[in-house]
Motif scaffolding. Structure first.
Motif, short mmCIF file in Angstrom:
data_model
loop_
_atom_site.label_atom_id
_atom_site.label_comp_id
_atom_site.label_asym_id
_atom_site.label_seq_id
_atom_site.Cartn_x
_atom_site.Cartn_y
_atom_site.Cartn_z
N ALA A 50 41.92 -71.51 -1.34
CA ALA A 50 43.29 -71.00 -1.33
C ALA A 50 44.07 -71.49 -2.55
N VAL A 51 43.83 -72.73 -2.97
CA VAL A 51 44.49 -73.26 -4.17
C VAL A 51 44.09 -72.45 -5.40
N ILE A 52 42.81 -72.14 -5.52
CA ILE A 52 42.34 -71.33 -6.65
C ILE A 52 42.94 -69.93 -6.58
N GLY A 53 43.01 -69.37 -5.37
CA GLY A 53 43.63 -68.05 -5.21
C GLY A 53 45.10 -68.06 -5.60
N LEU A 54 45.81 -69.13 -5.25
CA LEU A 54 47.22 -69.25 -5.63
C LEU A 54 47.36 -69.26 -7.15
N TYR A 55 46.49 -69.99 -7.82
CA TYR A 55 46.53 -70.04 -9.28
C TYR A 55 46.26 -68.66 -9.88
N ALA A 56 45.29 -67.95 -9.31
CA ALA A 56 44.95 -66.63 -9.84
C ALA A 56 46.12 -65.66 -9.71
N ALA A 94 51.19 -59.86 -2.35
CA ALA A 94 50.85 -58.81 -1.41
C ALA A 94 50.72 -59.43 -0.02
N THR A 95 51.05 -58.67 1.00
CA THR A 95 51.07 -59.21 2.36
C THR A 95 49.74 -59.84 2.75
N ILE A 96 48.65 -59.14 2.50
CA ILE A 96 47.34 -59.64 2.89
C ILE A 96 46.97 -60.88 2.09
N THR A 97 47.41 -60.91 0.82
CA THR A 97 47.12 -62.08 -0.03
C THR A 97 47.87 -63.31 0.47
N GLU A 98 49.15 -63.12 0.75
CA GLU A 98 49.94 -64.25 1.22
C GLU A 98 49.41 -64.80 2.53
#
Length: 541
Positions: free
Chosen positions: A202-208, A236-240
């Protein structure tokens, strides 16, 4: 350049850990005193942080920011709000008592230590100080990646404290006891590592996401929150929701929240008593703190989306933990299951999304730390005298050790949130905040209060009252060192029970900021407070 107070508060116990570990093998007494001195020095710095923090000032204060891994947007960023200040003070306060309570815990290992390279005493106290350093910087970090590093790194010293210095009170053989300790340590490590790996994704996804929308990736909590407020960053809703779940899962394991709790009774049962206090009163608070700081602030819409399920899990934790505590035969495991119930109250207060609930949850973190430390440490003194954790092996203790029994009673009454003791106001605020928005869940949660009274009072009745059992007759009362450990904790429980204002003044502004992050306000009453019926107005005239 101003003095880096937050860095110093985290670095001091780390320096103490290194110096304590380096003390020569023959000077283990010096290692104990050195560790205690560094813990007291850290407490002094934490007091300075508490005094210098201005509740009416900026949200994050005493901030520090330096480039660290610039190519990946990682910065060394520290800052504290009122919630972090309260928990840093709790951590720094408890560590000296943990050290004093564990003064002789490594001595049995020294007696059978043929290898002089292995220095159990130095290692034991060095690991405690290292855990303190990592917990403190976790409360201070406002860079998500920096927080993640220490959130995970604290598992290493905790693993060795549980597996290498475990509790030896019991009926099992030395080999079987060692296997139990090893199992508990590995289970603790694996559960938390799995949670941490999911959080890492999730941390990597947040950075991306930040790199894609801002042009430059960042882990800065304040930058991300500001970008969201300015409309420059829009998940995006699904991303958050996916990112929220990654963070929340790791924090729910650390807290722990049902059904991710099963490592805690094993870890607390097999650890030495001071290490058990370290687990539930200090380390586990990082999980609930992170829910407030990161989940709600970074992912406000996903937090509201997940709230109904999280509240149900919190209520299950409250009832489940209390029910299992009622049925326990092991004193330490009883306290462990009671803590699971209490963490349910904390999570309930956080996600009730009311000012009373979140203020109560933060106060609960502090007060639970103090009350559990008091009860667990006195229980540890009791267990060390009898050499057994089984409730059935005790009875009539108050006749031979009245001070021990009295302090045990106060710790137990605090655990069941008796009015006049610190946890009461915390639990009251959590329930009031929950009732105002989710009355049905508030009603169910109150069952946990009844069950708490049952398991605490039955525990006291079975261990402290009645005829004196065999093996209890010559039990010594609390010694001076033990009184030095317990007395300040009981004094704090009484003081904060009647005068919680020093904490509420610091915590409440931070809670208002958190509620504004999720765009929530307290529910308004159905009938305005000043509403008066016309006939009542005429009668008054």
């Amino acid at each position: 350049m101003s003095f880096p107070l937050l860095t110093a508060t985290a670095a001091l116990p780390a320096i103490g850990a290194v110096l304590t570990a380096a003390v020569p093998a023959a000077r283990r007494g010096a290692a104990k005193w050195l560790a205690l001195i560094f813990s007291l020095a850290t407490l002094a710095l934490a007091a300075v942080v508490f005094v210098r923090f201005d509740p009416g000032g900026e949200r994050y204060q005493l901030t520090e920011s330096r480039a660290w891994i610039a190519d990946f947007g990682v910065r060394y960023e520290l800052g504290v709000d009122g919630i972090a200040v309260a928990l840093i003070a709790l951590t720094a306060l408890l560590i000296p008592f943990v050290i004093l309570a564990g003064w002789h815990d490594a001595d049995p290992l020294e007696e059978h230590n043929a290898n002089r390279r292995w220095r159990p005493t130095q290692g034991f106290f060095a690991l405690i100080l290292m855990v303190e350093a990592m917990v403190v910087i976790s409360f201070e970090a406002t860079d998500v990646f920096l927080f993640y590093i220490f959130f995970e790194a604290m598992l290493i010293p905790m693993y060795f404290l549980i597996g290498g210095f475990g509790d030896r009170a019991g009926e099992l053989s030395a080999d079987d006891t060692a296997k139990q300790r090893s199992y508990a340590a590995v289970k603790f490590l694996l559960y938390n590592l799995v949670g941490g790996l999911i959080m890492l994704a999730a941390v990597i996804g947040l950075y991306a996401v930040t790199a894609d929308q801002l042009g430059t990736g960042t882990f800065s909590l304040q930058e991300i929150a500001q970008a969201r407020a300015d409309g420059k960053l829009d998940f995006a809703t699904i991303t958050e929701r996916a990112l929220f779940l990654g963070f929340f899962f790791a924090f729910a394991v650390k807290a722990p929240l049902w059904p991710l709790h099963t490592w805690l009774p094993n870890a607390m049962g097999e650890a030495t008593t001071p290490v058990a206090v370290l687990i539930t009163a200090v380390v586990d608070k990082v999980g609930t703190f992170a829910m407030l700081r990161f989940c709600l602030q970074l992912f406000p819409e996903a937090s509201k989306w997940a709230t109904p399920v999280i509240l149900v899990l919190a209520v299950i934790s409250i009832i489940y933990g209390a029910l299992l505590a009622v049925g326990q035969r092991d004193i330490k495991r009883l306290i462990a299951y009671a803590s699971i119930s209490h963490f349910g109250f904390i999570v309930l207060g956080i996600f009730a999304m009311t000012s009373q609930g979140q203020s109560g949850a933060t106060l609960y973190m502090v007060n639970h730390g103090i009350s559990t430390a008091a009860l667990m440490l006195v229980a540890g003194f009791l267990i060390s005298r009898r050499g057994s954790r089984l409730i059935a092996d005790y009875g009539g203790v108050q006749k031979v050790a009245p001070v021990l029994a009295g302090t045990f009673l106060v710790g137990g009454l605090a655990t069941l949130s008796l009015p006049g003791l610190a946890p009461f106001i915390s639990e009251f605020l959590v329930l009031v905040g929950t009732f105002s928005r989710y009355p049905a869940l508030g009603v169910i949660a109150t069952v946990g209060i009844v069950l708490a009274a049952l398991y605490v009072l039955v525990l006291y009745q079975r261990t402290m009252t009645g005829p004196v059992k065999a093996g209890i007759e010559g039990m010594a009362d609390l010694r001076i060192r033990e009184l030095v450990v317990v007395t300040p904790l009981i004094a704090l429980l009484l003081f904060l029970g009647v005068f919680p204002k020093p904490l509420t003044d610091v915590v409440n502004p931070a809670v208002k900021h958190t509620l504004s992050d999720v765009r929530k306000s307290d529910p308004k009453p159905d009938v305005p407070v000043n509403a008066v019926k016309p006939e009542e107005s005429e009668a008054a005239k």
